[in-house]
Scaffold this motif. Structure first.
Motif, PDB file in Angstrom:
ATOM      1  N   THR A 195       1.965 -78.050 -47.769  1.00  0.00           N
ATOM      2  CA  THR A 195       1.371 -79.237 -48.374  1.00  0.00           C
ATOM      3  C   THR A 195      -0.010 -78.900 -48.921  1.00  0.00           C
ATOM      4  OG1 THR A 195       0.374 -79.956 -46.281  1.00  0.00           O
ATOM      5  CG2 THR A 195       2.580 -80.790 -46.797  1.00  0.00           C
ATOM      6  N   THR A 196      -0.451 -79.706 -49.871  1.00  0.00           N
ATOM      7  CA  THR A 196      -1.832 -79.591 -50.322  1.00  0.00           C
ATOM      8  C   THR A 196      -2.387 -80.976 -50.591  1.00  0.00           C
ATOM      9  OG1 THR A 196      -3.331 -78.283 -51.711  1.00  0.00           O
ATOM     10  CG2 THR A 196      -1.527 -79.411 -52.841  1.00  0.00           C
ATOM     11  N   SER A 197      -3.704 -81.022 -50.801  1.00  0.00           N
ATOM     12  CA  SER A 197      -4.404 -82.270 -51.081  1.00  0.00           C
ATOM     13  C   SER A 197      -5.094 -82.173 -52.430  1.00  0.00           C
ATOM     14  CB  SER A 197      -5.447 -82.537 -49.995  1.00  0.00           C
ATOM     15  OG  SER A 197      -6.335 -83.573 -50.378  1.00  0.00           O
ATOM     16  N   PHE A 198      -5.104 -83.288 -53.160  1.00  0.00           N
ATOM     17  CA  PHE A 198      -5.833 -83.364 -54.416  1.00  0.00           C
ATOM     18  C   PHE A 198      -7.074 -84.240 -54.287  1.00  0.00           C
ATOM     19  CE2 PHE A 198      -1.302 -82.848 -56.007  1.00  0.00           C
ATOM     20  CZ  PHE A 198      -1.430 -81.485 -56.206  1.00  0.00           C
ATOM     21  N   PHE A 199      -7.585 -84.357 -53.058  1.00  0.00           N
ATOM     22  CA  PHE A 199      -8.869 -85.029 -52.851  1.00  0.00           C
ATOM     23  C   PHE A 199      -9.880 -84.419 -53.826  1.00  0.00           C
ATOM     24  CE2 PHE A 199     -12.962 -85.451 -50.609  1.00  0.00           C
ATOM     25  CZ  PHE A 199     -12.959 -86.807 -50.342  1.00  0.00           C
ATOM     26  N   PRO A 200     -10.770 -85.215 -54.417  1.00  0.00           N
ATOM     27  CA  PRO A 200     -11.617 -84.717 -55.504  1.00  0.00           C
ATOM     28  C   PRO A 200     -12.351 -83.399 -55.246  1.00  0.00           C
ATOM     29  CG  PRO A 200     -11.820 -87.091 -55.349  1.00  0.00           C
ATOM     30  CD  PRO A 200     -10.953 -86.669 -54.188  1.00  0.00           C
ATOM     31  N   ALA A 201     -12.786 -83.168 -54.007  1.00  0.00           N
ATOM     32  CA  ALA A 201     -13.584 -81.973 -53.723  1.00  0.00           C
ATOM     33  C   ALA A 201     -12.746 -80.727 -53.434  1.00  0.00           C
ATOM     34  CB  ALA A 201     -14.513 -82.246 -52.540  1.00  0.00           C
ATOM     35  N   LYS A 202     -11.429 -80.860 -53.438  1.00  0.00           N
ATOM     36  CA  LYS A 202     -10.569 -79.711 -53.156  1.00  0.00           C
ATOM     37  C   LYS A 202     -10.548 -78.748 -54.352  1.00  0.00           C
ATOM     38  CE  LYS A 202      -9.021 -80.782 -49.014  1.00  0.00           C
ATOM     39  NZ  LYS A 202      -9.918 -81.882 -48.635  1.00  0.00           N
ATOM     40  N   PRO A 203     -10.070 -77.503 -54.152  1.00  0.00           N
ATOM     41  CA  PRO A 203     -10.021 -76.544 -55.270  1.00  0.00           C
ATOM     42  C   PRO A 203      -9.346 -77.100 -56.521  1.00  0.00           C
ATOM     43  CG  PRO A 203      -9.580 -75.407 -53.218  1.00  0.00           C
ATOM     44  CD  PRO A 203      -9.659 -76.873 -52.882  1.00  0.00           C
ATOM     45  N   GLY A 210      -4.543 -87.912 -53.704  1.00  0.00           N
ATOM     46  CA  GLY A 210      -3.278 -87.362 -54.167  1.00  0.00           C
ATOM     47  C   GLY A 210      -2.889 -86.184 -53.295  1.00  0.00           C
ATOM     48  N   GLY A 211      -1.601 -85.876 -53.257  1.00  0.00           N
ATOM     49  CA  GLY A 211      -1.131 -84.747 -52.469  1.00  0.00           C
ATOM     50  C   GLY A 211       0.201 -84.245 -52.983  1.00  0.00           C
ATOM     51  N   ALA A 212       0.659 -83.141 -52.414  1.00  0.00           N
ATOM     52  CA  ALA A 212       1.940 -82.568 -52.833  1.00  0.00           C
ATOM     53  C   ALA A 212       2.546 -81.747 -51.713  1.00  0.00           C
ATOM     54  CB  ALA A 212       1.769 -81.698 -54.075  1.00  0.00           C
ATOM     55  N   ILE A 213       3.862 -81.630 -51.775  1.00  0.00           N
ATOM     56  CA  ILE A 213       4.645 -80.822 -50.836  1.00  0.00           C
ATOM     57  C   ILE A 213       5.370 -79.750 -51.642  1.00  0.00           C
ATOM     58  CG2 ILE A 213       6.498 -80.835 -49.108  1.00  0.00           C
ATOM     59  CD1 ILE A 213       5.918 -83.915 -48.872  1.00  0.00           C
ATOM     60  N   PHE A 214       5.458 -78.547 -51.087  1.00  0.00           N
ATOM     61  CA  PHE A 214       6.130 -77.424 -51.735  1.00  0.00           C
ATOM     62  C   PHE A 214       7.218 -76.868 -50.819  1.00  0.00           C
ATOM     63  CE2 PHE A 214       1.814 -77.701 -53.284  1.00  0.00           C
ATOM     64  CZ  PHE A 214       1.930 -77.547 -54.656  1.00  0.00           C
ATOM     65  N   THR A 215       8.376 -76.576 -51.382  1.00  0.00           N
ATOM     66  CA  THR A 215       9.454 -75.993 -50.576  1.00  0.00           C
ATOM     67  C   THR A 215      10.536 -75.398 -51.474  1.00  0.00           C
ATOM     68  OG1 THR A 215      11.037 -76.439 -48.791  1.00  0.00           O
ATOM     69  CG2 THR A 215      10.755 -78.166 -50.438  1.00  0.00           C
TER      70      THR A 215
END
Length: 374
Positions: free
Chosen positions: A184-192, A199-204
């Motif tokens: 998983t990752t996060s799209f919080f404004p301060a993230k890379p 916002g967020g996402a899952i990868f698989t």
């Protein structure tokens, strides 16, 4: 000076970002627009997996995985002690028990020797069933996923990579968010890679898991949103955020990851003989969500932070309190002596301004302030 300069990034890409937002406004497809599908395809391709499922935020991304894997009361989930609260929170939210594990002092990531020991301890006690390991790619540096996956296979556990801070990092060319059974990752404004909200996402690579997640994130839908075949949640990324992320992903790929690593090299060259600087193992690339130094003790750390503030330089402490001391986990017993490294880090770490738009003269200014203090 900004700790993470989102304004500089916006100014550089203002035309493209504004145009992307305006297109969504013109089309009025605010939920599930074409921007979502485009973003998911691009993210999956960049990370190197079959599927990307966007959702409302990084915490819910992990929550959805816990739901899909049926993690519940009586299950044990292994989490690093030195990380943001949500990684442990989602375990308790599922009804399971978080088992916190001390971290490696150099990388800040979960200590794999102590992880193996913690799993054995749970098995010997026989009260809980080990189910999942959640390694965190802290400060942008991927965890030791090679060894973690070996341990997971040894005990037949699933691995959920928490790449909220790690997007863009890699190990020998394999991208963060492509490790484990899901990531998983996060799209919080301060993230890379951040949006202008949550916002967020899952990868698989798992087709069945993807189908289940796409149902769970929209109220457990079946063939359509009015055919509900299971209990789910409402966790969607909106089209405006996807439009913003599509622009920012291009920038991230084209230059931001390279630029932030250039800043890392400038920082480290200047600071390496003054303070303890970040350790990046051979074959690893960090996306540097934070550039985190270590001081000798809490007094020195707090003194330096005060000096930087006096000089108009922002800094942050990640994290002031370890997971095992959080009041929310008081119902569980944790032996403080099992977390010597985390306890030390909470008293000695300090994160400096870090982002792709930081100038060399900014780094020089930070260095001069630290040098004067030391």
């Amino acid at each position: 000076m900004e700790f993470r300069d989102l304004k500089a990034q916006y100014i550089k890409y203002k035309t493209q970002i504004d145009s992307g937002i305006q297109e969504v406004l013109d089309n009025t497809n605010f939920i599930g627009g074409k921007e979502i599908k485009s973003l998911e395809q691009r993210l999956a391709e960049y990370v190197g997996v079959k599927h990307c499922i966007t959702c409302a935020n990084g915490t819910e991304a992990m929550t959805l995985i816990m739901m899909a894997w049926d993690i519940k009361e009586g299950d044990a989930v292994f989490v690093p002690d030195f990380t943001f609260f949500s990684t442990g929170e989602i375990v308790s939210f599922s009804g399971a028990t978080p088992i916190f594990v001390d971290v490696d002092r150099d990388t800040f990531n979960i200590d794999t020797v102590k992880l193996d020991r913690a799993i054995n301890k749970v098995l010997e006690e026989g009260k809980l069933t080990p189910k999942v390991i959640i390694p965190v790619d802290l400060f942008g540096l991927p965890a030791d996923h090679i060894e973690i996956e070996r341990i997971a296979k040894k005990y037949n556990l699933k691995v959920l990579e928490d790449g909220a801070q790690g997007f863009g990092g890699s190990i020998n060319g394999k991208k963060a968010c492509s490790f484990g059974d899901a990531a998983t990752t996060s799209f919080f404004p301060a993230k890379p890679l951040g949006c202008y909200g949550d916002g967020g996402a899952i990868f698989t690579d798992d087709d069945e898991l993807t189908e289940l997640l796409n149902s769970l994130k929209v109220h457990g839908k079946g063939d359509n949103k009015y055919d509900n075949v299971r209990i789910g949640v409402n966790s969607r990324l909106d089209s405006i955020q996807a439009a913003i992320l599509n622009v920012k992903l291009t920038a991230f790929i084209n230059h931001e990851l390279e630029d932030v690593n250039r800043i890392y090299n400038v920082y480290t060259e200047k600071l390496k003989d003054v303070v303890e600087t970040p350790v990046i193992p051979k074959g690893y690339i960090s996306s540097f969500a934070q550039y985190t130094i270590k001081l000798k003790n809490k007094e020195e750390r707090d003194g330096l932070q005060a000096k930087l503030k006096e000089d108009g330089i922002p800094s942050m402490i990640y994290y002031v309190k370890p997971m095992h001391r959080q009041g929310a986990f008081d119902e569980h017993y944790y032996n403080d002596s099992d977390f010597k490294v985390t306890n030390e880090l909470c008293d000695t770490v300090l994160s400096l301004p870090m982002h792709p738009y930081l100038r060399n003269q900014d780094v020089e200014r930070v260095f001069n302030s630290i040098k004067k203090f030391k």
